[in-house]
Scaffold this motif. Sequence first.
Motif, mmCIF file in Angstrom:
data_model
loop_
_atom_site.group_PDB
_atom_site.id
_atom_site.type_symbol
_atom_site.label_atom_id
_atom_site.label_comp_id
_atom_site.label_asym_id
_atom_site.label_seq_id
_atom_site.Cartn_x
_atom_site.Cartn_y
_atom_site.Cartn_z
ATOM 1 N N THR A 85 106.923 13.049 9.544
ATOM 2 C CA THR A 85 107.581 12.886 10.661
ATOM 3 C C THR A 85 107.941 11.084 10.979
ATOM 4 O OG1 THR A 85 107.015 14.906 11.451
ATOM 5 C CG2 THR A 85 108.066 13.195 13.147
ATOM 6 N N GLU A 86 108.942 10.485 11.278
ATOM 7 C CA GLU A 86 108.900 9.310 11.646
ATOM 8 C C GLU A 86 108.641 9.224 12.970
ATOM 9 O OE1 GLU A 86 112.451 5.918 11.941
ATOM 10 O OE2 GLU A 86 113.124 7.943 11.230
ATOM 11 N N ILE A 87 107.628 8.134 13.221
ATOM 12 C CA ILE A 87 107.131 7.900 14.355
ATOM 13 C C ILE A 87 108.117 7.014 15.249
ATOM 14 C CG2 ILE A 87 104.899 7.294 15.900
ATOM 15 C CD1 ILE A 87 104.673 9.757 14.084
ATOM 16 N N ASN A 88 108.439 7.319 16.292
ATOM 17 C CA ASN A 88 109.242 6.230 17.268
ATOM 18 C C ASN A 88 109.155 6.662 18.554
ATOM 19 O OD1 ASN A 88 110.934 8.536 17.618
ATOM 20 N ND2 ASN A 88 112.360 8.244 16.124
ATOM 21 N N ASN A 89 109.650 5.853 19.488
ATOM 22 C CA ASN A 89 109.429 6.070 20.866
ATOM 23 C C ASN A 89 109.773 7.608 21.274
ATOM 24 O OD1 ASN A 89 108.603 3.524 21.372
ATOM 25 N ND2 ASN A 89 110.498 2.552 21.684
ATOM 26 N N ALA A 90 110.943 8.220 20.901
ATOM 27 C CA ALA A 90 111.516 9.315 21.436
ATOM 28 C C ALA A 90 110.351 10.447 20.946
ATOM 29 C CB ALA A 90 112.755 9.657 20.901
#
Length: 940
Positions: free
Chosen positions: A321-326
């Motif tokens: 999973t790409e970790i970003n703010n959302a």
Amino acid sequence: MSRFFATGSDSESEESSSADEITPKATGTTFNKQALLLSDDEEDTKRVVRSAKDKRFEELTNIIKTIRNAMKIRDMSKCLEEFEQLYRAFLKSKTIVDKEGVPQFYIRLLADLEDYLNQLWEDKEGKKKMNKNNAKALSTLRQKIRKYNKDFETEISSYKENPEQSAEEEEKDDIGSASSSKSDDDEGVTAKSLMKKKPQEEEKKAPEASKFLKGAADEESESEGDEESEDWGSDSVDSGGESEDNEGEAASLAVVFLKKAQDGDKQPERKKDDRRKRHKKMEQVDEEADEEGEGEEGGWEKVKGGVPLVKEKPKMFAKGTEINNAVVIKKLNEILQARGKKGTDRSAQIELLHALAGISNENNLGEGILVKIKFNIIASLYDYNTNLAAFMKAEMWKKCLECIDELLDILFENSNMFIGENIAEDSENLAISDQPFRVRGCILTLVERMDEEFTKIMQNTDPHSQEYVDNLKDEGRVCGIIDRLLQYLESKGSTEEVCRVYLRRIMHTYYKFDYKAHRRSLGLQGETKSEQDQEESEGEDSAIIMDRLCKFIYAKDRTDRIRTCAILCHIYHHALHSRWYQARDLMLMSHLQDNIQHADPPVQILYNRTMVQLGICAFRRGMIKDAHNALLDIQSSGRAKELLGQGLLMRNMQERNAEQEKIEKRRQVPFHMHINLELLECVYLVSAMLLEIPYMAAHEFDARRRMISKQFHHQLRVGERQPLLGPPESMREHVVAASKAMKMGDWKTCHSFIINEKMNSKVWDLFPEAQRVREMLVRKIQEESLRTYLFTYSSVYDSISMETLSEMFELELPTVHSIISKMIINEELMASLDQPTQTVVMHRTEPTSLQNMTLQLAEKLGGLVENNERVFDLKQGVYGGYFNRDQKGGYQQKQNYQRAPDQRGGYQQKQGYQRDQKGGYQQRQNYQRGGYRNQNQSSY
């Protein structure tokens, strides 16, 4: 005689039937054997000859088992009862313990029981759930075990240092005692063989065998004893053969049965020994395996029994999973949605939030989202205790302080970040961009809650323990956090927020005495150069800090509560540092005393503390009357402890229910902020003594004499009621004894009762300037003793020299002159000063004691006559009014008003008027007779 008419038991009938078949023997022998073979209560058991040591130790172990079972089910009443039995049993075995030493199993129980009770005592929630009997038994048993364990401190400490070795010694003792019991059995086997009985089941199954056994036992008693001794003690075959030749069939059956019983008793002992050996071997194998597996990564791990603990942390995000703010915000909302729900593990939730903060740091998602997570971590720490009255545990408290420090670090590093409660969640900016970060949250609310939690921790800690001192050390960190927040809000906060954080800083400062500022004011310096450098490098005095913070609140605050608290704290701080006039003026200008009854209870407690400190300050400065007036309301109530928030008094459940008691406990002031109640009472009683004793001497024969202090008079009455007056011991007894001495004008005795080693240690040494206070007290005692002496003995003297008075009371001549002059001006003393001879000439205007009593009687009789006439007039008026109301009230009243003097109504009115005139004349006459004395009373 026929057997059907016999009154004996079944055994007697069997005996008679056997007597028909077998040759009868002597009745005495049969009775003895019957008594040996058929005991009344031991048909199924086997008697064992044991040593006194084994008996006593078995009694102790049985009681210990019962105590341990009661510990498992938390039955404190049973534990207390069994512990008292254990104590008595241990006293019985004192002689054996002196020889053998205290057994290890006894020491082990004492250590385990003390640890168990301490653990229960610290569990506040568990104590609340206990019933009344268990809670009472817990406190009683805890006190007893702590007192009892002092005699075994060395043994318990050695056991706690090495419990495994103690357990091995205990097992050795058990094995040794078992072997000794076996040897005792072998030695005393002949005695025991005579006590062996047949089981009931064998008697029922084979009645014939029992008959033959009884008969054969009487015939061959000697051969049976030899055979039994061979079976139990010896291995020779010859003696066994001889006994078999001499015995009958029934006797051989009994012997076979007895041999089985002995074999059956030996088997369990062998099994116990085998079990012990196997258990030891298994423990040795486990220890060796642990030592070998310590260096290996994949070795075995020793775990506790019960439900297996899941140590694997739940995965926050799926793999890849790409970790970003959302994603992080979505995960954060998922965690927060479970907050407050039933079955949610709050500690696991805190760990998840910490893990989420770590992930956001690793992926450099920005400070905005990190601040958001930190806010929620701190809120989760506060929500860990669902009960409002419960306080945070030490581990959670440390985490909370660390999180707030980290949050403040981030806020100071990022000056372009805006936080506040007015920022909506939709308008938050958490991502890294050109726009400044905007985060919803209030750092001030978190710090205020932290301060409240610190107060709760101090309220719920035993003030006489080391733990309280350790917790109090955290106040430095709390004040440091408040100071950092104060710097932050001064630049970015609103005026209201600044006032709130200023008040928090004031509440941590106002009750502390500034010793370094006090030393500087006296011109003292540190003894060493390092102390001097430290004093120079330190910042502002607490007085300057308090003045700056309070003045800002006075000018900017819009809420009455914050301003009221700031004024009271400022007055308290002034009074604590002996700035009496500033404190008094601020109190009078604020007019707080007019409407303080409408404030909330915490503010009222602060007001009471301030008034008490103001009274103590006035006493230190020698303002005795002001000190008495300030302390009068608190001390006259008899509830000083409760009014100052330093504890609850025992009351009936009707006055205060359990819920109100919990609320009042939360209002209590922590122990390090307490005002010494004994010092407070002593200051009040000494002030009352210095005012009351001269007043009592001046108005000794006055019936209308008022009391200045009821509590002081109560202490005097208590002292007078005592049948035997010994030397004073308590503080109150010292003040009463000093009052009696002052009444006689003996100032030296009064001084010795008020100022001595005992009173110094209890009261006077607690003041910052103790020597100065003592000197002031001596001076006041001398002056008031002089006034009392003149009031008491003025009727004896025609004149008295001021030099004599100066020598008697060790006062300077101008001081004596000043005191007497004031008394003459205030018309307290009927005398005049002769300046050339320096004497006081007394005027004989004071009535004698007989005249005083006559005047009192005349006044009382006059009052009685007036009251009697008023009652008579009232009766006549009520009767007439009632009659007139029945018959045309208005006309009758008018007619009565115009009635002629010879009619009843007018005559009565005139007579009443004459009585009034007579009464006024009587009053005037009384005033002329005793007017001078009345004038003296009013002037004081």
